[in-house]
Each structure stands twice: as structure tokens, then as C-alpha cells.
Design an enzyme around this catalytic site. Sequence first.
Site, PDB file in Angstrom:
ATOM      1  CB  CYS A   7     -30.939  13.316  11.484  1.00 19.33           C
ATOM      2  SG  CYS A   7     -31.016  12.177  12.871  1.00 19.33           S
ATOM      3  NE  ARG A   9     -28.800  18.497   9.512  1.00 19.28           N
ATOM      4  CZ  ARG A   9     -29.689  19.446   9.779  1.00 19.28           C
ATOM      5  NH1 ARG A   9     -29.482  20.665   9.325  1.00 19.28           N
ATOM      6  NH2 ARG A   9     -30.767  19.186  10.473  1.00 19.28           N
ATOM      7  CD1 TRP A  34     -25.692  12.716  16.485  1.00  9.56           C
ATOM      8  CD2 TRP A  34     -27.609  12.813  17.636  1.00  9.56           C
ATOM      9  NE1 TRP A  34     -25.392  13.105  17.768  1.00  9.56           N
ATOM     10  CE2 TRP A  34     -26.547  13.174  18.499  1.00  9.56           C
ATOM     11  CE3 TRP A  34     -28.917  12.806  18.140  1.00  9.56           C
ATOM     12  CZ2 TRP A  34     -26.751  13.522  19.827  1.00  9.56           C
ATOM     13  CZ3 TRP A  34     -29.115  13.146  19.464  1.00  9.56           C
ATOM     14  CH2 TRP A  34     -28.049  13.499  20.291  1.00  9.56           C
ATOM     15  CG  ASN A  58     -33.789  14.342  10.041  1.00  7.23           C
ATOM     16  OD1 ASN A  58     -33.257  13.256   9.861  1.00  7.23           O
ATOM     17  ND2 ASN A  58     -33.439  15.437   9.382  1.00  7.23           N
ATOM     18  N   GLY A  59     -36.104  13.311  13.882  1.00  2.75           N
ATOM     19  CA  GLY A  59     -37.036  13.604  14.959  1.00  2.75           C
ATOM     20  C   GLY A  59     -37.279  12.392  15.841  1.00  2.75           C
ATOM     21  CD  GLU A  77     -18.490  29.174  23.254  1.00  2.50           C
ATOM     22  OE1 GLU A  77     -18.283  28.820  22.076  1.00  2.50           O
ATOM     23  OE2 GLU A  77     -19.418  28.705  23.942  1.00  2.50           O
ATOM     24  CE  LYS A  80     -16.878  25.921  20.513  1.00  2.04           C
ATOM     25  NZ  LYS A  80     -18.004  26.596  21.100  1.00  2.04           N
ATOM     26  CD  GLU A  92     -18.800  22.385  21.531  1.00  3.77           C
ATOM     27  OE1 GLU A  92     -20.016  22.360  21.317  1.00  3.77           O
ATOM     28  OE2 GLU A  92     -18.063  23.314  21.134  1.00  3.77           O
ATOM     29  CG  HIS A 139     -16.058  28.858  47.298  1.00  5.35           C
ATOM     30  ND1 HIS A 139     -16.201  28.994  48.662  1.00  5.35           N
ATOM     31  CD2 HIS A 139     -15.808  30.112  46.819  1.00  5.35           C
ATOM     32  CE1 HIS A 139     -16.058  30.255  49.008  1.00  5.35           C
ATOM     33  NE2 HIS A 139     -15.813  30.961  47.899  1.00  5.35           N
ATOM     34  CE  LYS A 170     -22.936  24.715  13.269  1.00  2.00           C
ATOM     35  NZ  LYS A 170     -21.867  25.329  14.066  1.00  2.00           N
TER      36      LYS A 170
END
Length: 609
Positions: A2, A27, A75, A101-102, A482, A486, A489, A505, A604
Amino acid sequence: MCGIVGYVGHKKALPILMKGLKRLEYRGYDSAGIALLTEAGLLVAKSAGKIARLEEAIAGINADDCNHGIAHTRWATHGEPTELNAHPHIDNNNEIALVHNGIIENYRTLKEFLIRQGYEIRTDTDTEILVHLIRFHYHGDLTEAVRNALNQVEGTYGIAVISSMHPGLLIASRMGSPLVIGDGDGENLVASDVSAMLEHTNRVVYMEDGEIATVTADSFDITTIQNVKITPTVEEVTWTLDEIEKAGYDHFMQKEIHEQPTTLRNAVRGRLNFEDGIPRLDGLNLQYDELRQIERIIITGCGTSWHAASIGEYLIEELARVPVEVEYASEFRYRSPIVDKKTILLAVSQSGETADTLAAMREARNRGATVLGLVNVVGSTIARESDGGVYIHAGPEIGVASTKAFTSQVMVLTLIATLLGRMRHLSVQQGRELIQSIEKIPYQVESILQGEDRIARIATDYYKSGNCLYLGRGINFPTALEGALKLKEISYIHAEGYPAAEMKHGPIALIDENMPVVVIALKDPVHDKVMSNIAEVRARNGRVVAIASEGDTEIADHVNEVIYIPKTNRLLTPLLAIIPLQILAYHIAVMRGCNVDQPRNLAKSVTVE
């Protein structure tokens, strides 16, 4: 997550607010809206989707006389990302507008109360409840109405409020969601991020939790929710607009990948003591005898920061021989963690505003731990609330998928591990050798970046894949995690990272000619083991892309593609191995036509639990 922009001054508010929203696009959001105060009252426009659609909605608006307004990118949490649910929200009299926001946790109880009072609830959001609650408490003083409403609220918020009954007045407040006041010349701004106001002023006030700001064009006053006056501290932002522009690159992510030699140098600048073989980290606010007495370290973070923390675990345990646990911040405070006065909690967060990480930090402090922050954003909540810490100095990171912040986090964790090691058992010579290797890392990253075109060619063979497996061992297992993150995402390819030996396994059942496997296969003590894992993949017709050590000519006979990285100290290899994985993910996403900088559904800075 947001974005809020508010403006009050003597200029045209509409272009300022719209440009501010565009600065906050990184964001993450799924709808946008704006409210302007005109002579006829509040003018509100909203749209689902990108800001471009909002621009279409306001194309015919004549707002030349408007110098007061608020804007928002949402968002979605409560309610789908529709035009109806987009912010700003308006009271039933169309006289008060609010952006938020929140999450208001007790909104259902408040909603029932407001319905009994005769208010009409139009949306599926928790935010709409707040604007009606402000209206309920309004008796001529907008600041007091906001104050009384917030005293009934449970949850997190960053809000900006305007009213047609109070031209030239903007009210802002925060609790757990960042807000910054921009101190301009005959104009003042409010935003959730400095980037939205930097074109107009570099003088800012970072609001604290539980504060309310009454803002006009010429002044702002800050009080607590309990109406205690606050004397604000005005700080100067040192970075510039040029740092949040693409600078000729196709995407912010590509630019930020290429900035890593610079950001890694910034992370170590002034911190390397070659003579004594020990880093200088004065921000930790700990004396050497305190460092020697540490019995346990907990590192907490979310997403990419969790992966950096996991590398930090390997570094600290090997160099300093201190027990380290890495915790998902979102789980930490819900499992009754064992924390005492000889425990340090290190909170890792790019934004310094991650709600889960902040909550974990506060829980650890309540249990007696010393809390240190490792953040990028100066003046962020984690930076202000921690007992000490280290800035990573990566500069503004606009791409939602973190790149340069990750390597800077790992670099600073390396410095912390080296410092702790020298305080305990590392010799001066060992410290010097490690610092000399650290100093070379930015130059080695530059050499990897020079091979971007070849990595892009490799991407052409794999961008149509639906799944991908990443394997690593030891300190490069988190690097594999990581690398997989990437890819998933920004390209929306399902990708998973595993310890290489764990492939047998379970994941081995997935491997066939359509399943690319990226393997970090460096010349280290487990190299032969990793080569055995590669042989298992190839035996099942899997295609292998290997990240290998420069000079390892034999590996080319056992894999489909090899990307070489320079040799360095084994503990520093994640800083180099991740670079080709970032480049590979970037080019695959571009080839798939994805929105690299603003991946769907992602934010973000995640400022809600």
C-alpha cells in the site's frame, strides 16, 4: 505494501499526488484512488488495477484550483481489489475522506456498532469502518475526531484524512505502518515512503507509533493519541531522485543487479580495519567484553531477509563458534521462544518496517534480549526501536524482488561474524586474510556481471519451463533457496530450493527432461558429493545448469551449462554465486513477458501480519 501520499500547499495537488503514487508503485498494489478538495466539496476517483487506469478515470477532471488532497495505492487484504473497495473511503455525508495502510482487527465489532448508529456500510473493507467512526466522533474538530476514533481501534494503521469542512487541513497518524511528513517551503506532504516526496523536499519527520499530525501548508503539529505534545526531529534525506530512476536500464531490477559492486563497497566502506583484521561496527553499541559474553544469537527475518539470515548462521557459527538460530519472524512470537539476557536477536529487514520482524523484535526485548537491527532504510521503525545495529547502505531498492539488499545484508552479516570471531578465537592473521577477501568481492561481482549476455542466452533454453529445482550444500544451501525465490517471484515458474543431498528424499521423483535443475557446485569440501547429485539428475534425463568455480574444466562434461564465478574464501561464495542466479531469473522473467519490477500479488514492504 500500500502507498499513501497527502499534499497541502499552494501548488496544484493533482499532479503532485499522481507522481507520488507512481513513485510508490514498486511497493506492490492492485487498485488506486485519489481525493481532492475542491470548492464544490470532495472529488473522488478510484480504479482497480494499475495507476494508468486511474489516470484514465481522471483524464477529464479540471483540478487546477485544487491544492489539497490524498491518494492511495491498495494491496488488498479485506475485500477484493475492486473499484468499490479501493481507497479513499468517504463517510455517508461525503465530507470526510480517508486512506489507510494496515489492518483494523476489531473492525467487525466496530461495524456492528456503526450499523446500529444508522451508518451505511458500502464496501467489504475494514478501512471504511474507520472513516465512519471518525464521522461519529466529529463535533467540529477533525484532529479530535481522529484521536477519539483511533482510541477505539485495535490493529495497525497509517492514515491520512481530509475533510471538506476543513480546507487546508490534513490529519495523519500511524500505528505499526510507516508514515513520513515532508517539511516543505509553503507546502507539506505526508507519505508512506520518502520517495513519494523527495522531489519537493528532503527534510522529513519519521512519525512514531501512536502519534497524530495536524498538517497545514505552513506548519505541522504532532501529539500522541493521548494528546501529549511531541517535539519532532527533522532529518535530512541524503539520497537523490537519480537513485530511484532506471538510469537507462530496462527495469529497476536489472539496474539494481548491476549496482551491486557499488552497494557492496558501500556496505564495507569505513568498516574494514586491515591492520588488526577486525571490522569496525560502532552502530552495534556493544563493547568487546559484551560481545565475548554472548551465549546465543537469534536471527529473524522474512523472505529474502530470512535467506540472508540463514547464511549468517553458517558464518557466525563457523567464525565465532556461537550457537545461532534462524527464525521466521512470522512464527517467532507465537511459539514461546527461549530468550534471556545473554541472547542477542538480530532483526534483518530491508525496509525496517516489516510487521512480523518488528513484532518478533519487540517480543525478544520483552523477554530480556538485546535487540539489534540490520536494515537498509535510515529512520525506519526497526532502526529507531533497536538497541543498536548496522545499516547496509544499499540505497533505495525499487524492484519488489530484492537483489542488492540481499547481497548487502549478507556482506554485513559477514562483517558481524568476523567481528565476533576476532573477539573469540580468530587470529589477527585469519582476520586479515578474510578482510582481504571481502575487499575483492565487489570487483569479482563486476566480472560476473560482464557475462550477463551469456547467462541471457542460457535463459532462452529454460524460460518455457513450468518447474525448476535449485540445489546447494552447506553455506550455499540458502543461496539455492534465494535463487529459487527470485525465479518464482518474478517469472511465476514454480521453483524450489533444496539441500543437494535431500534431492533423493523426494524431489528426485519430479526430475525428467522437462525439469531444469540449477546446482551450485563449487570447489569446496563437498564438491564430490554435489557431483554425485548431478549424476543422479543426469541419469533421469534432467537438464543441469551449474554454478562452478573458475578453472573447474571437468564439470562441463557432466552438465548442460556452466556459469563460472571467481574463486574466493569458501564463506564468501554466496555473495558471488547469487549474482548469476539473479541474472538468470531476470532474463527468464523478461522472456516470459512478466512485470519484473512489480510481480503480481507481491508487496515490497509487508507492513501487515
